[in-house]
Write an enzyme that holds these catalytic residues in place. Structure first.
Site, PDB file in Angstrom:
ATOM      1  N   TYR A 139       0.835  -1.204   0.000  1.00  0.00           N
ATOM      2  CA  TYR A 139       0.000   0.000   0.000  1.00  0.00           C
ATOM      3  C   TYR A 139       0.867   1.250   0.000  1.00  0.00           C
ATOM      4  O   TYR A 139       0.712   2.133  -0.850  1.00  0.00           O
ATOM      5  CB  TYR A 139      -0.922  -0.026   1.217  1.00  0.00           C
ATOM      6  CG  TYR A 139      -1.547   1.307   1.547  1.00  0.00           C
ATOM      7  CD1 TYR A 139      -2.398   1.947   0.651  1.00  0.00           C
ATOM      8  CD2 TYR A 139      -1.288   1.933   2.765  1.00  0.00           C
ATOM      9  CE1 TYR A 139      -2.968   3.177   0.949  1.00  0.00           C
ATOM     10  CE2 TYR A 139      -1.858   3.150   3.078  1.00  0.00           C
ATOM     11  CZ  TYR A 139      -2.691   3.775   2.173  1.00  0.00           C
ATOM     12  OH  TYR A 139      -3.244   4.993   2.480  1.00  0.00           O
ATOM     13  N   PHE A 208      -2.936  -4.908  19.719  1.00  0.00           N
ATOM     14  CA  PHE A 208      -1.846  -5.740  19.210  1.00  0.00           C
ATOM     15  C   PHE A 208      -0.523  -5.311  19.837  1.00  0.00           C
ATOM     16  O   PHE A 208       0.185  -4.445  19.318  1.00  0.00           O
ATOM     17  CB  PHE A 208      -1.799  -5.654  17.685  1.00  0.00           C
ATOM     18  CG  PHE A 208      -3.027  -6.221  17.027  1.00  0.00           C
ATOM     19  CD1 PHE A 208      -3.188  -7.590  16.905  1.00  0.00           C
ATOM     20  CD2 PHE A 208      -4.040  -5.387  16.567  1.00  0.00           C
ATOM     21  CE1 PHE A 208      -4.327  -8.132  16.316  1.00  0.00           C
ATOM     22  CE2 PHE A 208      -5.176  -5.904  15.983  1.00  0.00           C
ATOM     23  CZ  PHE A 208      -5.323  -7.287  15.853  1.00  0.00           C
ATOM     24  N   ASP A 284       4.524  -3.235  12.670  1.00  0.00           N
ATOM     25  CA  ASP A 284       3.931  -2.085  13.362  1.00  0.00           C
ATOM     26  C   ASP A 284       5.008  -1.297  14.103  1.00  0.00           C
ATOM     27  O   ASP A 284       5.607  -1.812  15.056  1.00  0.00           O
ATOM     28  CB  ASP A 284       2.878  -2.552  14.382  1.00  0.00           C
ATOM     29  CG  ASP A 284       1.483  -2.581  13.795  1.00  0.00           C
ATOM     30  OD1 ASP A 284       1.318  -2.150  12.641  1.00  0.00           O
ATOM     31  OD2 ASP A 284       0.560  -3.032  14.497  1.00  0.00           O
TER      32      ASP A 284
END
Length: 324
Positions: A139, A208, A284
């Site tokens: 992306y 998360f 992340d």
């Protein structure tokens, strides 16, 4: 001005279209409704159901468009890693077809919905526009690729191009004449997912990771109210300069942790919001915070709704009245 808004049936495009109409512009929305909603299109805008790859049918040389604001595209980072061909097709190939139509029609200005995902894992904070570009997912790579295409287009053909790199967008536009807000399917963003839990549509919220090097162990992100983000697009149109590609980061400049998001949502909704800590998601970063100093200095842009409670409050009202 006469403006074409691609993706104007989506979240940010629908909010921006309303502000453009408020400012007296003529707005044409182009959207194939693959991810948007027909009822999200701003009242007063002309709607054309079509793909951006076919934009030349609307952007004719005699149509008289003064600018294109390009929001249409795919945005799910996780999906982009398992279906990369979709993202290269939608975010690059079809966007290049749109850009070709812009050139052929002689449209002088172009504002692009880019993303902080182009930076990947930052090496310095806050993140400036000069920071290293190293996207960690397809992306981000596709958005960066089109940014590069705009730089070339501005240099070679004199286009006045602006890319706005969003950080985390939240909130909704709530007005007496209607509302516009976030309703993705599937939903992957923490604030709308939290609201789904508050409304009883989900059993619990997953965080998360809680062992990051942050104050409370959860990821820190920079949130920006969608109304503030939309305002920046109007300023970008005015600030565009022929032959230049200007790039601006858009964020609050302040970070909020995932646990702070949960606490603010509890305050706004009054719900208990059960939380489960799950393993970290690969890729992340611990903290992503923008420097929007360039947008402040050059565009005169300042966030007017910088708090989590304002963003979540508006999002909660929209969710209860238009989504739940």
């Amino acid at each position: 001005m006469k403006l074409l808004v691609t993706g104007g049936a989506g979240y940010i495009g629908s909010v921006t279209s309303r502000l453009l109409l408020d400012a007296g512009h003529e707005v044409v929305v182009l959207d194939n409704l693959s991810n948007g909603f027909r009822d999200a299109v701003a009242p007063g805008a002309t709607f054309v159901e079509a793909d951006i790859a076919d934009a030349a049918s609307v952007l004719t040389p005699d149509a008289g468009f003064d600018a294109v604001l390009h929001f249409a595209g795919l945005i799910q980072a996780g999906e982009s890693m398992v279906r990369p061909e979709l993202y290269w097709d939608h975010n690059v190939r079809r966007s290049l077809a749109l850009l070709e139509a812009v050139r052929a029609a002689g449209v002088p200005r172009f504002v692009f919905s880019s993303t902080a995902a182009v930076y990947g894992n930052p090496t310095e904070l806050p993140i400036t526009e000069e920071a290293t570009k190293a996207p960690t997912n397809t992306y981000g790579a596709t958005k960066l690729s089109f940014d590069y295409a705009l730089t070339s287009e501005a240099f070679a053909h004199g286009l006045a191009a602006v890319s706005l790199r969003y950080f985390n967008v939240a909130g909704a536009l709530i007005r007496e004449d209607g509302a516009a807000g976030e309703r993705h399917d599937p939903e992957t963003h923490i604030i709308p997912i939290t609201l789904q839990v508050a409304a009883g549509k989900r059993e619990k919220l997953q965080l998360f990771g809680d062992d990051y090097p942050t104050a409370d162990g959860t990821c820190v992100r920079d949130y920006i109210h969608v109304h503030d983000l939309a305002r920046a697009h109007l300023l970008a149109i005015d600030g565009a300069t022929g032959g230049r590609h200007k790039i601006y980061n858009l964020g609050n400049g302040n970070g909020f942790s995932n646990r702070q998001v949960v606490e603010a949502a509890r305050e706004v909704t009054g719900a208990e919001l059960p939380v489960e800590v799950a393993p970290r998601r690969e890729g992340d970063p611990a903290t992503l915070v923008a420097s929007s100093q360039r947008a402040r200095d050059e565009l005169g842009w300042v966030p007017e709704k910088p708090t989590l409670t304002e963003m979540i409050g508006d999002a909660w009202e929209f969710y209860r009245t238009h989504v739940a």
